[in-house]
Write a protein that holds these residues in place. Sequence first.
Motif, mmCIF file in Angstrom:
data_model
loop_
_atom_site.group_PDB
_atom_site.id
_atom_site.type_symbol
_atom_site.label_atom_id
_atom_site.label_comp_id
_atom_site.label_asym_id
_atom_site.label_seq_id
_atom_site.Cartn_x
_atom_site.Cartn_y
_atom_site.Cartn_z
ATOM 1 N N VAL A 67 0.889 -1.211 0.124
ATOM 2 C CA VAL A 67 0.005 0.154 -0.164
ATOM 3 C C VAL A 67 0.972 1.118 -0.109
ATOM 4 C CG1 VAL A 67 -1.493 1.397 1.526
ATOM 5 C CG2 VAL A 67 -2.091 -1.015 1.248
ATOM 6 N N SER A 72 -1.465 0.281 -5.734
ATOM 7 C CA SER A 72 -2.640 -0.640 -5.927
ATOM 8 C C SER A 72 -3.927 0.253 -6.140
ATOM 9 C CB SER A 72 -2.746 -1.407 -4.714
ATOM 10 O OG SER A 72 -2.873 -0.701 -3.788
ATOM 11 N N ASN A 73 -4.993 -0.318 -6.622
ATOM 12 C CA ASN A 73 -6.020 0.854 -6.998
ATOM 13 C C ASN A 73 -7.301 0.099 -6.265
ATOM 14 O OD1 ASN A 73 -8.353 1.572 -7.870
ATOM 15 N ND2 ASN A 73 -7.449 2.181 -9.984
ATOM 16 N N ILE A 74 -7.663 0.438 -5.250
ATOM 17 C CA ILE A 74 -8.823 0.006 -4.481
ATOM 18 C C ILE A 74 -10.037 -0.290 -4.895
ATOM 19 C CG2 ILE A 74 -9.282 2.101 -3.200
ATOM 20 C CD1 ILE A 74 -9.627 0.657 -0.474
ATOM 21 N N ARG A 75 -10.189 0.653 -6.071
ATOM 22 C CA ARG A 75 -11.651 0.614 -6.968
ATOM 23 C C ARG A 75 -11.622 -0.507 -7.610
ATOM 24 N NH1 ARG A 75 -14.412 5.692 -6.056
ATOM 25 N NH2 ARG A 75 -12.879 6.834 -4.758
ATOM 26 N N MET A 78 -11.733 -3.532 -5.396
ATOM 27 C CA MET A 78 -13.006 -3.972 -4.731
ATOM 28 C C MET A 78 -14.034 -4.248 -5.874
ATOM 29 S SD MET A 78 -13.573 -3.513 -1.659
ATOM 30 C CE MET A 78 -12.697 -3.394 -0.025
ATOM 31 N N PHE A 79 -14.157 -3.609 -6.964
ATOM 32 C CA PHE A 79 -15.201 -4.163 -7.936
ATOM 33 C C PHE A 79 -14.840 -5.413 -8.481
ATOM 34 C CE2 PHE A 79 -15.991 -4.241 -12.805
ATOM 35 C CZ PHE A 79 -16.996 -4.028 -12.518
ATOM 36 N N LEU A 140 -12.701 3.238 -12.615
ATOM 37 C CA LEU A 140 -11.602 2.322 -12.350
ATOM 38 C C LEU A 140 -10.177 2.877 -12.938
ATOM 39 C CD1 LEU A 140 -13.368 -1.049 -13.611
ATOM 40 C CD2 LEU A 140 -12.959 -0.099 -11.442
ATOM 41 N N PHE A 204 -3.650 -7.587 -2.948
ATOM 42 C CA PHE A 204 -4.558 -7.032 -2.300
ATOM 43 C C PHE A 204 -6.089 -8.084 -2.153
ATOM 44 C CE2 PHE A 204 -6.044 -2.721 -0.424
ATOM 45 C CZ PHE A 204 -5.652 -2.731 0.725
ATOM 46 N N MET A 205 -6.481 -8.367 -3.320
ATOM 47 C CA MET A 205 -7.559 -9.186 -3.464
ATOM 48 C C MET A 205 -7.584 -10.386 -3.096
ATOM 49 S SD MET A 205 -8.373 -7.947 -7.404
ATOM 50 C CE MET A 205 -9.657 -8.903 -7.426
ATOM 51 N N GLU B 28 -6.630 2.989 2.056
ATOM 52 C CA GLU B 28 -5.607 2.156 1.737
ATOM 53 C C GLU B 28 -4.478 1.881 2.875
ATOM 54 O OE1 GLU B 28 -4.390 1.282 -2.247
ATOM 55 O OE2 GLU B 28 -5.595 2.699 -2.624
ATOM 56 N N TYR B 123 -19.528 2.902 -4.766
ATOM 57 C CA TYR B 123 -18.464 1.951 -4.140
ATOM 58 C C TYR B 123 -19.059 1.470 -2.725
ATOM 59 C CZ TYR B 123 -15.597 1.445 -7.996
ATOM 60 O OH TYR B 123 -15.174 1.209 -9.315
ATOM 61 N N PHE B 126 -20.865 -1.347 -4.125
ATOM 62 C CA PHE B 126 -20.079 -2.551 -4.359
ATOM 63 C C PHE B 126 -19.397 -3.403 -3.073
ATOM 64 C CE2 PHE B 126 -19.092 -0.642 -8.954
ATOM 65 C CZ PHE B 126 -20.166 -1.093 -9.213
#
Lengths: 278, 145
Positions: A67, A72-75, A78-79, A140, A204-205, B28, B123, B126
């Motif tokens: 992080v 990293s792209n949290i959106r 999460m999506f 995104l 992350f995922m 984050e 979000y 989501f």
Amino acid sequence: MTILTFTAAVAIVSFVAGLLGSLTGLGGGVVLVPLLTIFFHVDIRYAIGASLVSVIATSSGAAAAYVKEGFSNIRIGMFLEIATTVGALLGAYLATWIPTTAIATVFGIMLLYSAYISRRVRPPELQNLPPDPLATRLRLNGSFPDLDGERSYNVQHVPVGFSLMFGAGALSGLLGIGSGAVKVLAMDQAMRIPFKVSTTTSNFMIGVTAAASAGVYLSRGYVDPGLAMPVMLGVLAGSLIGSRILVKAETKSLRLVFSLVILVLGLQMLYKGLWGRI
Amino acid sequence: MTEGKTPLSQRSSARANPSRAWGDYQIEVVVGYLLRCGVILSGTIVFCGACIYIFRHAYEPADYRIFRGEPSDFRTIPGVLQSAWHGHGRGWIQLGLLFLIATPIARVAFAVAGFALERDRMYVAFTLIVLLVLLYSLIGSGLTF
């Protein structure tokens, strides 16, 4: 084998797997299940349960370090997790009723595919792609710090990527692995997410995806404390140390050795699965 | 849902612009530390359980060739709690593993709150879906009883 020697041996093997997995960036989880089933004669269901737990540990343990880099792209994470968690839940239920020989066969194919992906020459990253309307709507697109300042990127082919992530989640739930190889396919190849962003976001995922199937595994009695303990502690220690030491010069040959190990284990699993030797 | 939303470049400026208290980057960072704490906590519990387990059972045979499935002590949350309460090593290991599974779930719950602070309704929805799937896997699989 007594519990003492068994625990020590599994802990050492898990440590090495975690270390090599993190040094090469190929992930240690993928070799654990074949190693446990082939060399320790562990039933594949116990092996999958223990491996899944270690996947959560490494993913969550490394998250703080990733992080801070700001890649990293949290959106995106999460999506896509909507797809991976639903897939993982399905995969875990599937694992409870399909025969173990079928699981071993799928595992063998997955290993061969991972070995192939790790040796493949990565095509050059396409930059300055036009914004995709759906990715824009879902917000995104993003940017990350590159050598020459912030570099922004536009995510492509969202539906394809989303479907592939569903498959990655299902494989993760079925086999108890992080399924990084399929995530690479979805995020790099289909969605055209820059490599640095996709690897950190996928790490992350992985933990969230694995947590979705862990509940099912635990309640079905696949997670044995005596086996999961050395696997989890070993892999966690190995991957944390691996992420701290830098052996830049050696990584290339290490990667080659590790992908050969994956290839051999893949052939073994395929043989075991197809000939019912599991 | 999309009207009036910030432009795409907003995400990068969330990092560069500290005046915006709850950007994606800040969420984050906090979440990253939360995850690490969860792993350290669960690793410590598992390690303590391991010491008890090895101390008591070191010279018994280890055999995982045949799948029997775990007894209910290690399959449900009340069973694990009870086993840990009685000081069983394996109960403590399983308790540590439960904390480990809870860590990413806490991360998703935290992300819901973070997006709510950002007033990002899409979000929030989501992340709520992801949270519901995770909770379903815990409750729907019979872990809680």
